[in-house]
Write a protein that holds these residues in place. Structure first.
Motif, PDB file in Angstrom:
ATOM      1  N   LEU A 140     -25.505  30.862   7.900  1.00 12.95           N
ATOM      2  CA  LEU A 140     -25.434  29.435   7.615  1.00 12.95           C
ATOM      3  C   LEU A 140     -24.984  28.676   8.855  1.00 12.95           C
ATOM      4  N   LEU A 141     -23.982  29.208   9.513  1.00 15.50           N
ATOM      5  CA  LEU A 141     -23.487  28.536  10.708  1.00 15.50           C
ATOM      6  C   LEU A 141     -24.528  28.565  11.825  1.00 15.50           C
ATOM      7  N   GLU A 142     -25.345  29.595  11.833  1.00 12.98           N
ATOM      8  CA  GLU A 142     -26.382  29.684  12.867  1.00 12.98           C
ATOM      9  C   GLU A 142     -27.356  28.538  12.779  1.00 12.98           C
ATOM     10  N   SER A 143     -27.605  28.069  11.575  1.00 11.13           N
ATOM     11  CA  SER A 143     -28.592  26.995  11.430  1.00 11.13           C
ATOM     12  C   SER A 143     -28.123  25.720  12.120  1.00 11.13           C
ATOM     13  N   ILE A 144     -26.800  25.567  12.305  1.00  9.00           N
ATOM     14  CA  ILE A 144     -26.354  24.416  13.081  1.00  9.00           C
ATOM     15  C   ILE A 144     -25.813  24.866  14.434  1.00  9.00           C
ATOM     16  N   LYS A 145     -26.239  26.056  14.837  1.00  2.00           N
ATOM     17  CA  LYS A 145     -26.014  26.570  16.181  1.00  2.00           C
ATOM     18  C   LYS A 145     -24.536  26.579  16.579  1.00  2.00           C
TER      19      LYS A 145
ATOM     20  N   ASP B 258     -15.250   0.932 -10.401  1.00  2.00           N
ATOM     21  CA  ASP B 258     -13.802   0.995 -10.226  1.00  2.00           C
ATOM     22  C   ASP B 258     -13.450   1.886  -9.032  1.00  2.00           C
ATOM     23  N   PRO B 259     -13.055   1.283  -7.917  1.00  2.00           N
ATOM     24  CA  PRO B 259     -12.779   2.069  -6.711  1.00  2.00           C
ATOM     25  C   PRO B 259     -11.650   3.082  -6.877  1.00  2.00           C
ATOM     26  N   THR B 260     -10.749   2.823  -7.846  1.00  3.21           N
ATOM     27  CA  THR B 260      -9.630   3.765  -8.004  1.00  3.21           C
ATOM     28  C   THR B 260     -10.106   5.082  -8.607  1.00  3.21           C
ATOM     29  N   LYS B 261     -11.337   5.079  -9.096  1.00  2.95           N
ATOM     30  CA  LYS B 261     -11.859   6.300  -9.690  1.00  2.95           C
ATOM     31  C   LYS B 261     -12.815   7.035  -8.747  1.00  2.95           C
ATOM     32  N   MET B 262     -12.819   6.698  -7.486  1.00  3.84           N
ATOM     33  CA  MET B 262     -13.755   7.336  -6.566  1.00  3.84           C
ATOM     34  C   MET B 262     -13.482   8.827  -6.415  1.00  3.84           C
ATOM     35  N   THR B 263     -14.559   9.579  -6.269  1.00  3.55           N
ATOM     36  CA  THR B 263     -14.413  11.032  -6.124  1.00  3.55           C
ATOM     37  C   THR B 263     -15.169  11.495  -4.884  1.00  3.55           C
ATOM     38  N   THR B 264     -14.803  12.665  -4.417  1.00  2.00           N
ATOM     39  CA  THR B 264     -15.518  13.223  -3.287  1.00  2.00           C
ATOM     40  C   THR B 264     -15.935  14.653  -3.615  1.00  2.00           C
ATOM     41  N   ASN B 265     -17.034  15.093  -3.048  1.00  2.00           N
ATOM     42  CA  ASN B 265     -17.606  16.403  -3.365  1.00  2.00           C
ATOM     43  C   ASN B 265     -17.120  17.435  -2.355  1.00  2.00           C
ATOM     44  N   LEU B 266     -16.124  18.227  -2.767  1.00  2.00           N
ATOM     45  CA  LEU B 266     -15.541  19.200  -1.845  1.00  2.00           C
ATOM     46  C   LEU B 266     -16.329  20.504  -1.785  1.00  2.00           C
ATOM     47  N   ILE B 267     -17.300  20.656  -2.685  1.00  2.00           N
ATOM     48  CA  ILE B 267     -18.075  21.899  -2.735  1.00  2.00           C
ATOM     49  C   ILE B 267     -19.263  21.867  -1.783  1.00  2.00           C
ATOM     50  N   ALA B 268     -19.698  20.682  -1.396  1.00  2.00           N
ATOM     51  CA  ALA B 268     -20.880  20.598  -0.548  1.00  2.00           C
ATOM     52  C   ALA B 268     -20.626  19.714   0.667  1.00  2.00           C
ATOM     53  N   PRO B 269     -19.777  20.196   1.582  1.00  2.00           N
ATOM     54  CA  PRO B 269     -19.474  19.372   2.754  1.00  2.00           C
ATOM     55  C   PRO B 269     -20.659  19.274   3.708  1.00  2.00           C
ATOM     56  N   VAL B 270     -20.665  18.190   4.454  1.00  2.00           N
ATOM     57  CA  VAL B 270     -21.640  18.031   5.535  1.00  2.00           C
ATOM     58  C   VAL B 270     -20.933  18.464   6.817  1.00  2.00           C
ATOM     59  N   LEU B 271     -21.482  19.449   7.471  1.00  2.00           N
ATOM     60  CA  LEU B 271     -20.869  19.957   8.701  1.00  2.00           C
ATOM     61  C   LEU B 271     -21.696  19.507   9.891  1.00  2.00           C
ATOM     62  N   LEU B 272     -21.032  18.890  10.842  1.00  2.00           N
ATOM     63  CA  LEU B 272     -21.724  18.340  12.005  1.00  2.00           C
ATOM     64  C   LEU B 272     -21.296  19.035  13.281  1.00  2.00           C
ATOM     65  N   ASN B 273     -22.281  19.553  14.001  1.00  2.00           N
ATOM     66  CA  ASN B 273     -22.062  20.060  15.341  1.00  2.00           C
ATOM     67  C   ASN B 273     -22.267  18.862  16.263  1.00  2.00           C
ATOM     68  N   LYS B 274     -21.157  18.229  16.630  1.00  2.00           N
ATOM     69  CA  LYS B 274     -21.243  16.948  17.337  1.00  2.00           C
ATOM     70  C   LYS B 274     -21.892  17.085  18.717  1.00  2.00           C
TER      71      LYS B 274
ATOM     72  N   GLN C 124     -25.538  17.496  18.053  1.00  2.00           N
ATOM     73  CA  GLN C 124     -26.032  16.529  17.076  1.00  2.00           C
ATOM     74  C   GLN C 124     -26.926  17.202  16.031  1.00  2.00           C
ATOM     75  N   ILE C 125     -26.442  18.341  15.530  1.00  2.00           N
ATOM     76  CA  ILE C 125     -27.148  19.002  14.426  1.00  2.00           C
ATOM     77  C   ILE C 125     -26.176  19.095  13.260  1.00  2.00           C
ATOM     78  N   ALA C 126     -26.670  18.907  12.048  1.00  2.00           N
ATOM     79  CA  ALA C 126     -25.785  18.965  10.890  1.00  2.00           C
ATOM     80  C   ALA C 126     -26.513  19.557   9.692  1.00  2.00           C
ATOM     81  N   ALA C 127     -25.722  19.930   8.695  1.00  2.00           N
ATOM     82  CA  ALA C 127     -26.309  20.425   7.459  1.00  2.00           C
ATOM     83  C   ALA C 127     -25.297  20.228   6.344  1.00  2.00           C
TER      84      ALA C 127
END
Lengths: 153, 67
Positions: A78-83, A101-117, A120-123
């Protein structure tokens, strides 16, 4: 070049700002070119497709607000795909879902976006842990605590 | 959908570079081995569906203003 964005209207970007997603985003695999724009809040960013104006996601960096968030990728392929060979070289973002309602905002911790800055490749990686609490993790508290400068954890 | 019957140890090859092999089966559970190029993502579908759904939800979200 100029591109249309959903959150910021027409903006000017450089070719070098464009991030390549070789596998696109889950569910939208045909769109490969995005940019990440910062918001003046300093809290959120926006992942904007340069090919489709409506493909725009709110992001945040979970490590800034959740001290114990860990991304463990056991599969080297998986990491190879973003070199990259180590998670330390990457910037980690997660998508934010927010309704009326902004106080109810959630974030998806199971599917992070990983960026090789550097390259400039990400997945978007799906961590192998189907836990509904982590897919819709309430993040508002942690954000406001951080904004108020509250260091209690 | 293409449906094929395979016995234990038999394989299917897709696109010339993706191989799916029936490794073993035990009652109603089957173990499948997959060989594919590094740039191909492979996920259990129920996991994929949850993430796709959540991405769609995130897509309909607007940038919040936090003071």
């Amino acid at each position: 070049m100029k591109i249309e964005t959903r959150e910021f209207g027409l903006i000017e970007i450089d070719e070098t700002d464009i991030i390549n997603f070789p596998n696109g985003i889950t569910g939208f695999e045909e769109y490969k070119k995005f940019i990440i724009l910062s918001d003046e809040s300093g809290i959120f960013s926006v992942l904007q497709s340069v090919e489709e104006i409506n493909l725009s996601f709110v992001l945040l960096e979970p490590l800034r607000f959740l001290g114990d968030y860990e991304v463990r990728i056991d599969d080297d392929l998986l990491l190879e795909s973003i070199k990259t060979t180590t998670i330390d070289d990457l910037r980690i973002y997660t998508t934010v879902a927010v309704g009326g309602d902004p106080t109810k905002m959630t974030t998806n911790l199971i599917a992070p976006v990983l960026l090789n800055k550097k390259l400039q490749i990400a997945a978007q990686f799906i961590l192998n842990d189907l836990n509904n609490d982590l897919v819709r993790y309430p993040i508002y508290e942690a954000i406001s605590a951080s904004v108020k400068g509250d260091t209690s954890c | 959908m293409l449906a094929l019957s395979r016995k234990r140890g038999e394989s299917i090859i897709i696109n010339g570079n993706i191989q799916i092999k029936v490794l073993e089966y035990n009652g109603d559970q089957i173990k499948i081995g997959i060989e594919a190029p590094k740039d191909i993502t492979i996920y259990r579908k129920e996991l994929y569906d949850v993430i796709e759904e959540e991405n769609n939800k995130a897509l309909n979200s607007k940038l919040p203003k936090i003071k």
